[in-house]
Design a protein around this motif. Structure first.
Motif, PDB file in Angstrom:
ATOM      1  N   GLN A   1      42.845   2.550 183.200  1.00 46.81           N
ATOM      2  CA  GLN A   1      42.779   3.918 183.725  1.00 46.81           C
ATOM      3  C   GLN A   1      42.656   4.918 182.584  1.00 46.81           C
ATOM      4  N   GLN A   2      43.442   4.732 181.545  1.00 50.08           N
ATOM      5  CA  GLN A   2      43.387   5.628 180.385  1.00 50.08           C
ATOM      6  C   GLN A   2      42.028   5.548 179.704  1.00 50.08           C
ATOM      7  N   ALA A   3      41.500   4.347 179.570  1.00 51.11           N
ATOM      8  CA  ALA A   3      40.186   4.187 178.934  1.00 51.11           C
ATOM      9  C   ALA A   3      39.101   4.851 179.765  1.00 51.11           C
ATOM     10  N   ALA A   4      39.169   4.693 181.081  1.00 48.16           N
ATOM     11  CA  ALA A   4      38.165   5.298 181.965  1.00 48.16           C
ATOM     12  C   ALA A   4      38.258   6.820 181.930  1.00 48.16           C
ATOM     13  N   GLN A   5      39.470   7.342 181.859  1.00 51.24           N
ATOM     14  CA  GLN A   5      39.646   8.792 181.797  1.00 51.24           C
ATOM     15  C   GLN A   5      39.176   9.348 180.454  1.00 51.24           C
ATOM     16  N   ALA A   6      39.382   8.578 179.405  1.00 50.26           N
ATOM     17  CA  ALA A   6      38.976   9.041 178.075  1.00 50.26           C
ATOM     18  C   ALA A   6      37.462   9.117 177.949  1.00 50.26           C
ATOM     19  N   ASP A   7      36.783   8.193 178.619  1.00 50.33           N
ATOM     20  CA  ASP A   7      35.314   8.176 178.566  1.00 50.33           C
ATOM     21  C   ASP A   7      34.799   7.781 179.944  1.00 50.33           C
TER      22      ASP A   7
ATOM     23  N   HIS B   1      35.912   1.058 183.927  1.00 55.42           N
ATOM     24  CA  HIS B   1      35.905   1.229 185.378  1.00 55.42           C
ATOM     25  C   HIS B   1      35.856  -0.130 186.078  1.00 55.42           C
ATOM     26  N   TYR B   2      35.009  -1.009 185.576  1.00 59.80           N
ATOM     27  CA  TYR B   2      34.874  -2.341 186.178  1.00 59.80           C
ATOM     28  C   TYR B   2      36.198  -3.105 186.104  1.00 59.80           C
ATOM     29  N   SER B   3      36.801  -3.113 184.941  1.00 60.77           N
ATOM     30  CA  SER B   3      38.064  -3.837 184.769  1.00 60.77           C
ATOM     31  C   SER B   3      39.178  -3.221 185.605  1.00 60.77           C
TER      32      SER B   3
ATOM     33  N   THR C   1      50.126  -4.246 186.426  1.00 59.36           N
ATOM     34  CA  THR C   1      50.097  -2.789 186.467  1.00 59.36           C
ATOM     35  C   THR C   1      49.923  -2.189 185.084  1.00 59.36           C
ATOM     36  N   ASP C   2      50.384  -2.895 184.048  1.00 61.71           N
ATOM     37  CA  ASP C   2      50.166  -2.402 182.685  1.00 61.71           C
ATOM     38  C   ASP C   2      48.680  -2.382 182.359  1.00 61.71           C
ATOM     39  N   ALA C   3      47.975  -3.433 182.784  1.00 64.10           N
ATOM     40  CA  ALA C   3      46.528  -3.490 182.554  1.00 64.10           C
ATOM     41  C   ALA C   3      45.839  -2.353 183.292  1.00 64.10           C
ATOM     42  N   ALA C   4      46.272  -2.099 184.514  1.00 64.42           N
ATOM     43  CA  ALA C   4      45.666  -1.015 185.293  1.00 64.42           C
ATOM     44  C   ALA C   4      45.836   0.317 184.572  1.00 64.42           C
ATOM     45  N   GLN C   5      47.004   0.556 184.018  1.00 62.22           N
ATOM     46  CA  GLN C   5      47.243   1.802 183.284  1.00 62.22           C
ATOM     47  C   GLN C   5      46.343   1.904 182.059  1.00 62.22           C
ATOM     48  N   ALA C   6      46.196   0.804 181.341  1.00 65.96           N
ATOM     49  CA  ALA C   6      45.360   0.818 180.141  1.00 65.96           C
ATOM     50  C   ALA C   6      43.900   1.077 180.497  1.00 65.96           C
TER      51      ALA C   6
END
Length: 135
Positions: free
Chosen positions: A8-14, A21-23, A1-6
């Protein structure tokens, strides 16, 4: 779940960051969070529509979420771009054999898997299925 959050933040930032998105989609799929994975795959494909890997994972997720006909459509899109994609043929064979009960179509895709890769890890199972389900 930590990876999912990271991711998610990267996808939201860009929003155009395909790898994020793939990861994220892969993590959500592995966590069996299909309701979140599906829109993530759609976003990944909006950014990079020609990604066979993302489309394949989208098809797997659709199937896992109970949308076998949609998984077939996505798999067919992979084959339209690359008729020799063994993964797509195997997935379609499985979908037709197990979900949609269309032995003729399953047989065609399973045979194509064997033509493309006779040493496929699933080759023995495919051969048994073909013998048990004659044309």
């Amino acid at each position: 779940t930590d990876a999912a959050q990271a991711f998610q933040q990267a996808a939201q930032a860009d929003g155009s960051f395909f790898a994020a998105h793939y990861s994220l989609g892969r993590v959500q799929y592995l966590l069996r969070d299909y309701s979140r994975a599906l829109p993530t795959w759609e976003q990944a494909l909006a950014v990079q529509p020609d990604s066979a890997d993302a489309r394949y994972m989208f098809a797997l997720t659709l199937n896992a979420a109970g949308y076998a006909p949609d998984a077939v459509l996505e798999s067919e899109k992979i084959l339209a771009a690359n008729p020799n994609d063994t993964r797509a043929h195997l997935l379609l064979g499985n979908l037709y054999a197990e979900q949609l009960r269309d032995k003729a179509r399953a047989r065609a895709h399973y045979q194509r898997v064997l033509e493309l890769d006779s040493r496929n890890p699933n080759a023995t199972q495919i051969r048994y299925w073909l013998v048990a389900n004659p044309a």
